[in-house]
Design a protein around this motif. Sequence first.
Motif, PDB file in Angstrom:
ATOM      1  N   ASP A  36       8.703   3.260   6.716  1.00 23.98           N
ATOM      2  CA  ASP A  36       8.910   2.686   7.853  1.00 23.98           C
ATOM      3  C   ASP A  36       8.185   3.315   9.011  1.00 23.98           C
ATOM      4  O   ASP A  36       7.628   2.893   9.871  1.00 23.98           O
ATOM      5  CB  ASP A  36      10.602   2.856   8.111  1.00 23.98           C
ATOM      6  N   ASP A  37       8.074   4.843   8.847  1.00 25.19           N
ATOM      7  CA  ASP A  37       7.227   5.573   9.736  1.00 25.19           C
ATOM      8  C   ASP A  37       5.744   5.308   9.520  1.00 25.19           C
ATOM      9  O   ASP A  37       5.002   5.036  10.731  1.00 25.19           O
ATOM     10  CB  ASP A  37       7.224   6.822   9.311  1.00 25.19           C
ATOM     11  N   VAL A  38       5.270   5.068   8.326  1.00 22.71           N
ATOM     12  CA  VAL A  38       3.626   4.644   8.413  1.00 22.71           C
ATOM     13  C   VAL A  38       3.529   3.042   8.846  1.00 22.71           C
ATOM     14  O   VAL A  38       2.465   2.902   9.767  1.00 22.71           O
ATOM     15  CB  VAL A  38       3.300   4.493   6.818  1.00 22.71           C
ATOM     16  N   GLY A  39       4.673   2.393   8.603  1.00 20.71           N
ATOM     17  CA  GLY A  39       4.542   0.632   9.091  1.00 20.71           C
ATOM     18  C   GLY A  39       4.228   0.917  10.551  1.00 20.71           C
ATOM     19  O   GLY A  39       3.702   0.415  11.376  1.00 20.71           O
TER      20      GLY A  39
ATOM     21  N   CYS B  64      -0.781   6.823   5.000  1.00 23.82           N
ATOM     22  CA  CYS B  64      -0.279   7.360   3.983  1.00 23.82           C
ATOM     23  C   CYS B  64      -0.582   8.813   3.416  1.00 23.82           C
ATOM     24  O   CYS B  64       0.372   9.625   3.294  1.00 23.82           O
ATOM     25  CB  CYS B  64      -0.147   6.669   2.670  1.00 23.82           C
ATOM     26  N   PHE B  65      -1.795   8.967   3.350  1.00 21.38           N
ATOM     27  CA  PHE B  65      -2.318  10.164   2.937  1.00 21.38           C
ATOM     28  C   PHE B  65      -2.226  11.189   3.994  1.00 21.38           C
ATOM     29  O   PHE B  65      -1.790  12.237   3.549  1.00 21.38           O
ATOM     30  CB  PHE B  65      -3.991   9.886   2.594  1.00 21.38           C
ATOM     31  N   ARG B  66      -2.141  10.820   5.301  1.00 21.84           N
ATOM     32  CA  ARG B  66      -1.718  11.783   6.333  1.00 21.84           C
ATOM     33  C   ARG B  66      -0.521  12.134   6.426  1.00 21.84           C
ATOM     34  O   ARG B  66      -0.077  13.422   6.267  1.00 21.84           O
ATOM     35  CB  ARG B  66      -2.112  11.106   7.884  1.00 21.84           C
ATOM     36  N   LEU B  67       0.582  11.400   6.006  1.00 28.18           N
ATOM     37  CA  LEU B  67       1.951  11.727   5.951  1.00 28.18           C
ATOM     38  C   LEU B  67       2.043  12.573   4.665  1.00 28.18           C
ATOM     39  O   LEU B  67       2.902  13.638   4.863  1.00 28.18           O
ATOM     40  CB  LEU B  67       2.777  10.317   5.781  1.00 28.18           C
ATOM     41  N   ILE B  68       1.457  12.114   3.511  1.00 31.44           N
ATOM     42  CA  ILE B  68       1.713  13.004   2.461  1.00 31.44           C
ATOM     43  C   ILE B  68       1.217  14.533   2.509  1.00 31.44           C
ATOM     44  O   ILE B  68       1.851  15.383   2.420  1.00 31.44           O
ATOM     45  CB  ILE B  68       0.996  12.487   0.999  1.00 31.44           C
ATOM     46  N   ARG B  69       0.152  14.626   3.135  1.00 29.53           N
ATOM     47  CA  ARG B  69      -0.340  15.940   3.535  1.00 29.53           C
ATOM     48  C   ARG B  69       0.412  16.516   4.496  1.00 29.53           C
ATOM     49  O   ARG B  69       0.810  17.838   4.460  1.00 29.53           O
ATOM     50  CB  ARG B  69      -2.040  15.574   4.054  1.00 29.53           C
ATOM     51  N   ALA B  70       0.864  15.888   5.368  1.00 32.75           N
ATOM     52  CA  ALA B  70       1.652  16.545   6.604  1.00 32.75           C
ATOM     53  C   ALA B  70       2.912  17.469   5.844  1.00 32.75           C
ATOM     54  O   ALA B  70       3.479  18.330   6.445  1.00 32.75           O
ATOM     55  CB  ALA B  70       2.095  15.702   7.458  1.00 32.75           C
ATOM     56  N   SER B  71       3.647  16.418   5.116  1.00 29.69           N
ATOM     57  CA  SER B  71       4.682  16.913   4.320  1.00 29.69           C
ATOM     58  C   SER B  71       4.493  17.741   3.124  1.00 29.69           C
ATOM     59  O   SER B  71       5.641  18.396   2.657  1.00 29.69           O
ATOM     60  CB  SER B  71       5.584  15.668   3.930  1.00 29.69           C
ATOM     61  N   SER B  72       3.220  18.053   2.947  1.00 29.10           N
ATOM     62  CA  SER B  72       2.867  19.129   1.863  1.00 29.10           C
ATOM     63  C   SER B  72       3.835  18.406   0.498  1.00 29.10           C
ATOM     64  O   SER B  72       4.263  19.584  -0.199  1.00 29.10           O
ATOM     65  CB  SER B  72       3.114  20.295   2.202  1.00 29.10           C
TER      66      SER B  72
ATOM     67  N   VAL C  79       0.954  -1.325   0.008  1.00 29.36           N
ATOM     68  CA  VAL C  79       0.033   0.195  -0.091  1.00 29.36           C
ATOM     69  C   VAL C  79       0.848   1.304  -0.139  1.00 29.36           C
ATOM     70  O   VAL C  79       0.679   2.299  -0.899  1.00 29.36           O
ATOM     71  CB  VAL C  79      -1.104   0.028   1.266  1.00 29.36           C
ATOM     72  N   CYS C  80       1.855   1.163   0.857  1.00 33.94           N
ATOM     73  CA  CYS C  80       2.892   2.357   1.027  1.00 33.94           C
ATOM     74  C   CYS C  80       3.526   2.708  -0.498  1.00 33.94           C
ATOM     75  O   CYS C  80       3.869   3.684  -0.925  1.00 33.94           O
ATOM     76  CB  CYS C  80       4.041   2.197   1.918  1.00 33.94           C
ATOM     77  N   ARG C  81       3.966   1.522  -1.037  1.00 34.17           N
ATOM     78  CA  ARG C  81       4.532   1.576  -2.495  1.00 34.17           C
ATOM     79  C   ARG C  81       3.859   2.371  -3.471  1.00 34.17           C
ATOM     80  O   ARG C  81       3.839   3.010  -4.255  1.00 34.17           O
ATOM     81  CB  ARG C  81       5.234   0.373  -2.928  1.00 34.17           C
ATOM     82  N   ARG C  82       2.426   1.802  -3.375  1.00 30.35           N
ATOM     83  CA  ARG C  82       1.480   2.516  -4.344  1.00 30.35           C
ATOM     84  C   ARG C  82       1.096   3.688  -4.149  1.00 30.35           C
ATOM     85  O   ARG C  82       0.897   4.725  -5.063  1.00 30.35           O
ATOM     86  CB  ARG C  82       0.074   1.648  -4.122  1.00 30.35           C
ATOM     87  N   CYS C  83       1.465   4.421  -2.861  1.00 31.57           N
ATOM     88  CA  CYS C  83       1.394   5.666  -2.452  1.00 31.57           C
ATOM     89  C   CYS C  83       2.636   6.591  -3.020  1.00 31.57           C
ATOM     90  O   CYS C  83       2.634   7.815  -2.632  1.00 31.57           O
ATOM     91  CB  CYS C  83       1.028   6.167  -1.162  1.00 31.57           C
TER      92      CYS C  83
END
Length: 196
Positions: free
Chosen positions: A48-51, A83-91, A36-40
């Motif tokens: 690693d953080d998401v896991g 994954c979406f939360r991390l992507i939004r947080a890192s902008s 799922v992470c690779r797809r994102c």
Amino acid sequence: MRDDPTVVDLVTRARGGDKSAWDELVVRYAPLVYSVCRRCRLTQPDIDDVGQSVWLRLVEHLPGLREPAALPGWIATTTQRECFRLIRASSRVEPVDPAESADVPEQAIAEEEVLRHERRAILRAAFAQLSRRCQALLSLLTQDPPAPYGEISRRLQVPIGSIGPNRARCLNRLRQTPALALLADGPDGMNEETRR
């Protein structure tokens, strides 16, 4: 696949504090989290953080999980949300192909990922039921790139002319394993006759 008694047993035991059950859940579903992470398109440190976040959330929510058999879907959905939360947080802004990013509901993506993971797990279990000789032959034939017949002949000490017939026999045995037979007979199975 969704009411897999193994998953129900592992969840029940993990809820009761069985460390080996928890470890087996992590080993079993870490590839799902990773895919799922690779797809994102996350980097390895982000994966690693998401896991870590997913496993922490599972520790928090495992006692309240109403349907233990739904764990794979819960993991896929939670991973996708992290994954979406991390992507939004890192902008981060990454170019996206509009054809790939059609408005597909989050749940549909998670379910597809769970099914893909479960099919791979079933195939690995079926492959493990084959003889070592069949495992070696099929591994050589499916590596990327496939090993040439001359190398297979040398490594397995068989005549080149017997590789094709042996491959056919090994694939037939693989199709006949109980695990793969269940998958083939399912509604989304791989059995040609069930698709007609």
